[in-house]
Design a protein around this motif. Structure first.
Motif, PDB file in Angstrom:
ATOM      1  N   ASN A   1      -9.952   4.912   1.904  1.00  0.00           N
ATOM      2  CA  ASN A   1      -9.231   3.758   1.369  1.00  0.00           C
ATOM      3  C   ASN A   1     -10.105   3.030   0.354  1.00  0.00           C
ATOM      4  O   ASN A   1     -11.335   3.170   0.347  1.00  0.00           O
ATOM      5  CB  ASN A   1      -8.813   2.799   2.491  1.00  0.00           C
ATOM      6  CG  ASN A   1      -9.996   2.087   3.125  1.00  0.00           C
ATOM      7  OD1 ASN A   1     -10.696   2.669   3.958  1.00  0.00           O
ATOM      8  ND2 ASN A   1     -10.234   0.837   2.755  1.00  0.00           N
ATOM      9  N   HIS A   2      -9.457   2.258  -0.493  1.00  0.00           N
ATOM     10  CA  HIS A   2     -10.171   1.492  -1.526  1.00  0.00           C
ATOM     11  C   HIS A   2     -10.262   0.038  -1.079  1.00  0.00           C
ATOM     12  O   HIS A   2      -9.250  -0.629  -0.879  1.00  0.00           O
ATOM     13  CB  HIS A   2      -9.447   1.605  -2.870  1.00  0.00           C
ATOM     14  CG  HIS A   2      -9.416   2.991  -3.411  1.00  0.00           C
ATOM     15  ND1 HIS A   2     -10.427   3.525  -4.171  1.00  0.00           N
ATOM     16  CD2 HIS A   2      -8.492   3.983  -3.270  1.00  0.00           C
ATOM     17  CE1 HIS A   2     -10.139   4.777  -4.488  1.00  0.00           C
ATOM     18  NE2 HIS A   2      -8.972   5.070  -3.948  1.00  0.00           N
TER      19      HIS A   2
ATOM     20  N   ALA B   1      -8.070   1.206   7.937  1.00  0.00           N
ATOM     21  CA  ALA B   1      -7.943   1.413   6.489  1.00  0.00           C
ATOM     22  C   ALA B   1      -6.967   0.409   5.881  1.00  0.00           C
ATOM     23  O   ALA B   1      -7.204  -0.130   4.790  1.00  0.00           O
ATOM     24  CB  ALA B   1      -7.481   2.837   6.207  1.00  0.00           C
TER      25      ALA B   1
ATOM     26  N   SER C   1      -8.099  -2.558   3.012  1.00  0.00           N
ATOM     27  CA  SER C   1      -7.742  -1.993   1.710  1.00  0.00           C
ATOM     28  C   SER C   1      -7.346  -3.093   0.741  1.00  0.00           C
ATOM     29  O   SER C   1      -6.785  -4.124   1.148  1.00  0.00           O
ATOM     30  CB  SER C   1      -6.577  -1.001   1.843  1.00  0.00           C
ATOM     31  OG  SER C   1      -6.987   0.217   2.387  1.00  0.00           O
TER      32      SER C   1
ATOM     33  N   LYS D   1     -15.152   2.092  -2.112  1.00  0.00           N
ATOM     34  CA  LYS D   1     -14.377   3.119  -1.405  1.00  0.00           C
ATOM     35  C   LYS D   1     -14.983   3.300  -0.021  1.00  0.00           C
ATOM     36  O   LYS D   1     -16.204   3.342   0.126  1.00  0.00           O
ATOM     37  CB  LYS D   1     -14.391   4.440  -2.181  1.00  0.00           C
ATOM     38  CG  LYS D   1     -13.519   5.520  -1.546  1.00  0.00           C
ATOM     39  CD  LYS D   1     -13.426   6.757  -2.441  1.00  0.00           C
ATOM     40  CE  LYS D   1     -14.744   7.507  -2.477  1.00  0.00           C
ATOM     41  NZ  LYS D   1     -14.637   8.803  -3.187  1.00  0.00           N
TER      42      LYS D   1
ATOM     43  N   LEU E   1       0.835  -1.201   0.000  1.00  0.00           N
ATOM     44  CA  LEU E   1       0.000   0.000   0.000  1.00  0.00           C
ATOM     45  C   LEU E   1       0.867   1.246   0.000  1.00  0.00           C
ATOM     46  O   LEU E   1       2.035   1.224   0.419  1.00  0.00           O
ATOM     47  CB  LEU E   1      -0.914   0.018   1.231  1.00  0.00           C
ATOM     48  CG  LEU E   1      -1.902  -1.124   1.387  1.00  0.00           C
ATOM     49  CD1 LEU E   1      -2.584  -1.054   2.748  1.00  0.00           C
ATOM     50  CD2 LEU E   1      -2.947  -1.088   0.279  1.00  0.00           C
TER      51      LEU E   1
ATOM     52  N   SER F   1      -3.166  -0.447  -3.457  1.00  0.00           N
ATOM     53  CA  SER F   1      -4.022   0.744  -3.510  1.00  0.00           C
ATOM     54  C   SER F   1      -3.426   1.840  -2.632  1.00  0.00           C
ATOM     55  O   SER F   1      -2.414   1.635  -1.959  1.00  0.00           O
ATOM     56  CB  SER F   1      -5.447   0.423  -3.063  1.00  0.00           C
ATOM     57  OG  SER F   1      -5.463   0.001  -1.707  1.00  0.00           O
ATOM     58  N   THR F   2      -4.044   3.007  -2.650  1.00  0.00           N
ATOM     59  CA  THR F   2      -3.541   4.164  -1.922  1.00  0.00           C
ATOM     60  C   THR F   2      -4.549   4.600  -0.865  1.00  0.00           C
ATOM     61  O   THR F   2      -5.761   4.670  -1.136  1.00  0.00           O
ATOM     62  CB  THR F   2      -3.272   5.352  -2.874  1.00  0.00           C
ATOM     63  OG1 THR F   2      -2.284   4.961  -3.826  1.00  0.00           O
ATOM     64  CG2 THR F   2      -2.776   6.570  -2.106  1.00  0.00           C
ATOM     65  N   ILE F   3      -4.046   4.872   0.328  1.00  0.00           N
ATOM     66  CA  ILE F   3      -4.874   5.425   1.403  1.00  0.00           C
ATOM     67  C   ILE F   3      -4.664   6.929   1.433  1.00  0.00           C
ATOM     68  O   ILE F   3      -3.527   7.404   1.532  1.00  0.00           O
ATOM     69  CB  ILE F   3      -4.495   4.798   2.762  1.00  0.00           C
ATOM     70  CG1 ILE F   3      -4.817   3.303   2.754  1.00  0.00           C
ATOM     71  CG2 ILE F   3      -5.243   5.494   3.901  1.00  0.00           C
ATOM     72  CD1 ILE F   3      -4.365   2.575   4.002  1.00  0.00           C
TER      73      ILE F   3
ATOM     74  N   TYR G   1       0.426   5.647   0.874  1.00  0.00           N
ATOM     75  CA  TYR G   1      -0.472   6.626   1.486  1.00  0.00           C
ATOM     76  C   TYR G   1      -0.163   8.018   0.959  1.00  0.00           C
ATOM     77  O   TYR G   1       0.960   8.301   0.530  1.00  0.00           O
ATOM     78  CB  TYR G   1      -0.374   6.584   3.009  1.00  0.00           C
ATOM     79  CG  TYR G   1       0.934   7.069   3.590  1.00  0.00           C
ATOM     80  CD1 TYR G   1       1.134   8.418   3.898  1.00  0.00           C
ATOM     81  CD2 TYR G   1       1.978   6.181   3.850  1.00  0.00           C
ATOM     82  CE1 TYR G   1       2.326   8.866   4.436  1.00  0.00           C
ATOM     83  CE2 TYR G   1       3.166   6.621   4.391  1.00  0.00           C
ATOM     84  CZ  TYR G   1       3.333   7.953   4.683  1.00  0.00           C
ATOM     85  OH  TYR G   1       4.519   8.393   5.215  1.00  0.00           O
TER      86      TYR G   1
END
Length: 350
Positions: free
Chosen positions: A282-283, A255, A259, A339, A225, A263-265, A227
């Protein structure tokens, strides 16, 4: 009740005077003789008309007063008897006389609220008991593995270095899992016994979030991940630093747990004159609305599987909500289109 009593007295007074005047007028058309017994009585009344009217009025007042007094006592008895139903567990509504309609509505409202609170408390207690049973059961699994592999390492003298390394890695992994489970027990104890009282001080919220997210780098790397911080520079608020760090720690950890990999937080801030609002996005899998409505309940876990590490004690978000509200803020959750977003609104000044 007092209004009804006042109206009754007024009507009685007006009626008494009207009746006396009307009777005197009608009786004046009759021929009366002094030897008539009725004439003597009527003449005596006429000569003492004020005293007569006052006597009749006092008698009528007493009758009306006693009537409404007994009626009031009857209402009190009815309310007392109905109050016993407030503590009953059934869903039956309380019915009172029409004059007590407002009391009836209020008592039914209190009863339904009491039943709802009792049901929520029972559900929370049941979830807690189930969780303790799960944790107690799960403690045995990693402990058994640790004991088993350490026993193998002790008893197998000719074990290869590769197998020894494998057994040690598994033992370490199970020991860490065991530590996590024990920490959950302590988390439950702290949540139940600790009285939350904030010790307010001024803090640079930007630096706090930068430091907390940096400390999560190993967990970010573990799930591949990244952020992104979009926080206003040198953003300051008044808060209890330790407790607010716990809020952000719980939200970021949540998160990470939920997640998708790679993916990106996103953590960003907005601000007005009185409040700062933080968004933790988060995704991951969309949270159904029925679960979203209960996400801040004590001991409620999105992932009920005991085999995964995402489901904790179910206290993180509940504690976060209590701390945020303790600071005069609010915390909300929203989820759609894969999301998940948590919004924390905090007053800038205490």
């Amino acid at each position: 009740m007092f209004l009804r009593f006042f109206i009754a007295i007024t009507v009685f007074t007006v009626g008494l005077i009207s009746l006396f005047i009307g009777s005197a007028y009608v009786l004046s058309f009759f021929t009366w003789y002094q030897d008539d017994f009725l004439y003597r009585i009527l003449n005596l009344i006429n000569q003492n008309r004020i005293a007569f009217i006052l006597t009749v009025w006092v008698i009528g007042f007493l009758f009306i007063f006693l009537y409404y007094w007994r009626k009031t006592l009857a209402y009190i008895d009815t309310v007392v008897n109905a109050s016993n139903m407030l503590v009953s567990n059934n869903d039956e509504y309380i019915y009172l006389p029409a004059e007590l309609r407002q009391v009836e509505e209020r008592m039914n409202s209190i009863k339904q609220e009491s039943i709802r609170n009792a049901r929520l408390a029972k559900e929370a207690e049941q979830r807690k008991n189930d969780l303790l049973v799960y944790l107690a059961h799960d403690l045995k699994t990693p402990l058994t593995s640790v004991i088993g592999y350490i026993t193998l390492l002790r008893d197998e003298q000719q074990i290869s270095p590769e197998l020894r390394e494998k057994y040690l890695a598994i033992s370490l992994n199970k020991a860490e899992r065991l530590e996590d489970l024990i920490n959950e027990f302590f988390e439950i104890t702290r949540f139940n016994l600790t009285e939350l009282s904030p010790e307010m001080s001024q803090v640079n919220l930007t630096r706090m979030l930068e430091q907390i997210t940096y400390e999560f780098n190993p967990l970010f790397a573990e799930k591949n991940l990244t952020y992104q911080l979009e926080i206003e520079a040198n953003l300051e608020i008044a808060c209890d630093i330790d407790k607010m760090e716990r809020v952000f720690d719980n939200l970021i950890r949540n998160a990470i747990n939920y997640s998708y990999e790679h993916s990106t937080i996103l953590i960003r801030s907005t601000k007005d004159e009185k409040f700062v609002q933080l968004h933790f996005i988060n995704h991951g899998r969309t949270i159904p609305q029925d679960k979203l409505d209960r996400i801040f309940e004590q001991f409620y876990r999105l992932d009920t599987s005991r085999a995964t590490k995402t489901g904790g004690a179910g206290l993180g978000l509940a504690i976060a909500k209590e701390i945020v509200e303790l600071h005069g803020g609010t915390i909300l959750a929203n989820s759609e289109d894969e999301k998940v977003e948590f919004m924390v609104k905090l007053p800038i000044e205490s």
